[in-house]
Design a protein around this motif. Sequence first.
Motif, PDB file in Angstrom:
ATOM      1  N   LEU A 151       0.936  -1.360  -0.224  1.00  0.00           N
ATOM      2  CA  LEU A 151      -0.061  -0.003   0.123  1.00  0.00           C
ATOM      3  C   LEU A 151       0.853   1.359   0.113  1.00  0.00           C
ATOM      4  O   LEU A 151       2.045   1.089   0.635  1.00  0.00           O
ATOM      5  CB  LEU A 151      -0.936  -0.123   1.162  1.00  0.00           C
ATOM      6  CG  LEU A 151      -1.926  -0.919   1.326  1.00  0.00           C
ATOM      7  CD1 LEU A 151      -2.627  -0.854   2.730  1.00  0.00           C
ATOM      8  CD2 LEU A 151      -3.207  -0.645   0.434  1.00  0.00           C
ATOM      9  N   GLY A 152       0.354   2.174  -0.623  1.00  0.00           N
ATOM     10  CA  GLY A 152       1.193   3.602  -0.562  1.00  0.00           C
ATOM     11  C   GLY A 152       0.634   4.609  -1.797  1.00  0.00           C
ATOM     12  O   GLY A 152      -0.248   4.212  -2.397  1.00  0.00           O
ATOM     13  N   TYR A 153       1.044   5.673  -1.886  1.00  0.00           N
ATOM     14  CA  TYR A 153       0.945   6.354  -3.041  1.00  0.00           C
ATOM     15  C   TYR A 153       1.400   5.961  -4.277  1.00  0.00           C
ATOM     16  O   TYR A 153       2.584   5.834  -4.434  1.00  0.00           O
ATOM     17  CB  TYR A 153       1.185   7.999  -2.659  1.00  0.00           C
ATOM     18  CG  TYR A 153       0.371   8.378  -1.596  1.00  0.00           C
ATOM     19  CD1 TYR A 153      -0.879   8.966  -1.750  1.00  0.00           C
ATOM     20  CD2 TYR A 153       0.902   8.236  -0.277  1.00  0.00           C
ATOM     21  CE1 TYR A 153      -1.731   9.292  -0.482  1.00  0.00           C
ATOM     22  CE2 TYR A 153       0.008   8.826   1.037  1.00  0.00           C
ATOM     23  CZ  TYR A 153      -1.045   9.345   0.711  1.00  0.00           C
ATOM     24  OH  TYR A 153      -1.941   9.616   1.706  1.00  0.00           O
ATOM     25  N   SER A 154       0.508   6.250  -5.247  1.00  0.00           N
ATOM     26  CA  SER A 154       1.121   5.629  -6.531  1.00  0.00           C
ATOM     27  C   SER A 154       2.123   6.601  -7.148  1.00  0.00           C
ATOM     28  O   SER A 154       2.073   7.749  -7.237  1.00  0.00           O
ATOM     29  CB  SER A 154      -0.045   5.473  -7.731  1.00  0.00           C
ATOM     30  OG  SER A 154       0.408   5.025  -8.850  1.00  0.00           O
ATOM     31  N   ASP A 155       3.345   5.716  -7.960  1.00  0.00           N
ATOM     32  CA  ASP A 155       4.259   6.502  -8.420  1.00  0.00           C
ATOM     33  C   ASP A 155       4.296   5.813  -9.982  1.00  0.00           C
ATOM     34  O   ASP A 155       5.292   5.993 -10.640  1.00  0.00           O
ATOM     35  CB  ASP A 155       5.734   6.448  -7.921  1.00  0.00           C
ATOM     36  CG  ASP A 155       6.654   7.575  -8.208  1.00  0.00           C
ATOM     37  OD1 ASP A 155       6.252   8.413  -8.714  1.00  0.00           O
ATOM     38  OD2 ASP A 155       7.791   7.328  -8.105  1.00  0.00           O
ATOM     39  N   GLU A 156       3.332   5.257 -10.401  1.00  0.00           N
ATOM     40  CA  GLU A 156       3.155   4.396 -11.754  1.00  0.00           C
ATOM     41  C   GLU A 156       2.986   5.632 -12.946  1.00  0.00           C
ATOM     42  O   GLU A 156       2.504   6.571 -12.977  1.00  0.00           O
ATOM     43  CB  GLU A 156       2.437   3.402 -11.876  1.00  0.00           C
ATOM     44  CG  GLU A 156       1.032   3.832 -12.261  1.00  0.00           C
ATOM     45  CD  GLU A 156      -0.155   2.916 -12.340  1.00  0.00           C
ATOM     46  OE1 GLU A 156       0.496   1.683 -12.113  1.00  0.00           O
ATOM     47  OE2 GLU A 156      -1.135   3.046 -12.615  1.00  0.00           O
ATOM     48  N   LYS A 157       4.163   5.207 -13.736  1.00  0.00           N
ATOM     49  CA  LYS A 157       4.003   5.950 -14.993  1.00  0.00           C
ATOM     50  C   LYS A 157       4.304   5.247 -16.140  1.00  0.00           C
ATOM     51  O   LYS A 157       5.425   4.491 -16.034  1.00  0.00           O
ATOM     52  CB  LYS A 157       4.969   6.975 -14.957  1.00  0.00           C
ATOM     53  CG  LYS A 157       5.503   7.735 -13.524  1.00  0.00           C
ATOM     54  CD  LYS A 157       6.457   8.809 -13.753  1.00  0.00           C
ATOM     55  CE  LYS A 157       7.059   9.180 -12.491  1.00  0.00           C
ATOM     56  NZ  LYS A 157       7.943   8.455 -11.689  1.00  0.00           N
ATOM     57  N   PRO A 158       3.504   4.985 -17.427  1.00  0.00           N
ATOM     58  CA  PRO A 158       2.174   5.687 -17.251  1.00  0.00           C
ATOM     59  C   PRO A 158       1.227   4.795 -16.347  1.00  0.00           C
ATOM     60  O   PRO A 158       1.699   3.912 -16.249  1.00  0.00           O
ATOM     61  CB  PRO A 158       1.826   5.588 -18.759  1.00  0.00           C
ATOM     62  CG  PRO A 158       2.703   4.280 -19.344  1.00  0.00           C
ATOM     63  CD  PRO A 158       3.781   4.155 -18.373  1.00  0.00           C
ATOM     64  N   LYS A 159       0.175   5.324 -16.281  1.00  0.00           N
ATOM     65  CA  LYS A 159      -1.003   4.667 -15.392  1.00  0.00           C
ATOM     66  C   LYS A 159      -1.364   3.326 -16.427  1.00  0.00           C
ATOM     67  O   LYS A 159      -1.753   3.498 -17.366  1.00  0.00           O
ATOM     68  CB  LYS A 159      -2.260   5.734 -15.362  1.00  0.00           C
ATOM     69  CG  LYS A 159      -3.308   5.221 -14.388  1.00  0.00           C
ATOM     70  CD  LYS A 159      -4.150   6.515 -14.148  1.00  0.00           C
ATOM     71  CE  LYS A 159      -5.096   6.124 -13.140  1.00  0.00           C
ATOM     72  NZ  LYS A 159      -5.845   4.949 -13.057  1.00  0.00           N
ATOM     73  N   GLN A 160      -1.721   2.247 -15.717  1.00  0.00           N
ATOM     74  CA  GLN A 160      -2.015   0.973 -16.132  1.00  0.00           C
ATOM     75  C   GLN A 160      -3.456   0.802 -16.236  1.00  0.00           C
ATOM     76  O   GLN A 160      -4.003   1.575 -15.200  1.00  0.00           O
ATOM     77  CB  GLN A 160      -1.475  -0.169 -15.287  1.00  0.00           C
ATOM     78  CG  GLN A 160      -0.007  -0.225 -15.270  1.00  0.00           C
ATOM     79  CD  GLN A 160       0.837  -0.270 -16.318  1.00  0.00           C
ATOM     80  OE1 GLN A 160       0.417  -1.388 -17.146  1.00  0.00           O
ATOM     81  NE2 GLN A 160       1.826   0.486 -16.733  1.00  0.00           N
ATOM     82  N   TYR A 161      -3.889   0.375 -17.188  1.00  0.00           N
ATOM     83  CA  TYR A 161      -5.727   0.023 -17.203  1.00  0.00           C
ATOM     84  C   TYR A 161      -5.858  -1.440 -16.972  1.00  0.00           C
ATOM     85  O   TYR A 161      -5.000  -2.353 -17.492  1.00  0.00           O
ATOM     86  CB  TYR A 161      -6.087   0.753 -18.325  1.00  0.00           C
ATOM     87  CG  TYR A 161      -6.106   2.019 -18.005  1.00  0.00           C
ATOM     88  CD1 TYR A 161      -7.081   2.756 -17.156  1.00  0.00           C
ATOM     89  CD2 TYR A 161      -5.255   3.131 -18.630  1.00  0.00           C
ATOM     90  CE1 TYR A 161      -7.016   4.229 -17.181  1.00  0.00           C
ATOM     91  CE2 TYR A 161      -5.143   4.346 -18.499  1.00  0.00           C
ATOM     92  CZ  TYR A 161      -6.105   5.074 -17.747  1.00  0.00           C
ATOM     93  OH  TYR A 161      -6.148   6.197 -17.452  1.00  0.00           O
ATOM     94  N   LYS A 162      -6.744  -1.577 -16.246  1.00  0.00           N
ATOM     95  CA  LYS A 162      -7.161  -3.122 -16.203  1.00  0.00           C
ATOM     96  C   LYS A 162      -7.747  -3.858 -17.451  1.00  0.00           C
ATOM     97  O   LYS A 162      -8.075  -3.234 -18.584  1.00  0.00           O
ATOM     98  CB  LYS A 162      -8.493  -3.341 -15.404  1.00  0.00           C
ATOM     99  CG  LYS A 162      -8.393  -2.906 -14.015  1.00  0.00           C
ATOM    100  CD  LYS A 162      -9.704  -2.323 -13.217  1.00  0.00           C
ATOM    101  CE  LYS A 162     -10.327  -3.906 -12.794  1.00  0.00           C
ATOM    102  NZ  LYS A 162     -10.263  -3.548 -11.286  1.00  0.00           N
TER     103      LYS A 162
END
Length: 175
Positions: A151-162
């Motif tokens: 758990l945490g704040y997202s640092d994902e780039k680019p955002k993934q989609y389901k």
Amino acid sequence: MTKDIFDCIRESHSVRDFKSEQIPEPTLTRILEAGNMAPSAGNLQPWYFYVVQDSSVKEKLASASFDQSQINDAPTVIVILADPARSNERYGERGAQLYCLQDTAAATQNILLAAEGLGIAACWVGAFDEKKVEETVEAPPRLRAVAMICLGYSDEKPKQYKERLRLAEVAKFIH
Ligand SMILES: Cc1cc2nc3c(=O)[nH]c(=O)nc-3n(C[C@H](O)[C@H](O)[C@H](O)COP(=O)(O)O)c2cc1C
């Protein structure tokens, strides 16, 4: 203000890159309470949530999980433990082998959705050596480690989609 439940379901997805900022404790408490609100067979609630924020313990959890780096990176990792003996006392083999795991999976999913609703990113981790995880968190012998949630704040780039199967492939209506 939290998100609509259907938006949470649609938008929640596995995030494996986290910022180092810790989750505020009241937010974490709300997330854990959501887990504890899950349904369970006979309302036995055969679950425990161990909240790990210590870096050296997270390192051991990561090494017990085939070095999945998101476990180190997430500021908080929840280890979900099941108590199969409690389910067994009431429901025998079916309780220990099935209900107990369904109960803890329901709690895990509640945690994921609550996190999404509160703007917290998460990843369900199931690939780990159970014994090593149990030893690391000093679980009593009757408990079984069944899942971890980063758990945490997202640092994902680019955002993934389901990506999912089409509903027609998995739903059957019996009229
Ligand atoms: C039982 C279970 C075990 C999983 N184990 C892992 C894992 O060990 N590591 C990981 O990165 N993701 C794990 N996941 C996350 C899945 O890979 C992910 O939910 C799936 O690929 C769908 O992607 P999404 O969550 O982004 O929609 C697990 C999910 C479940 C339900």
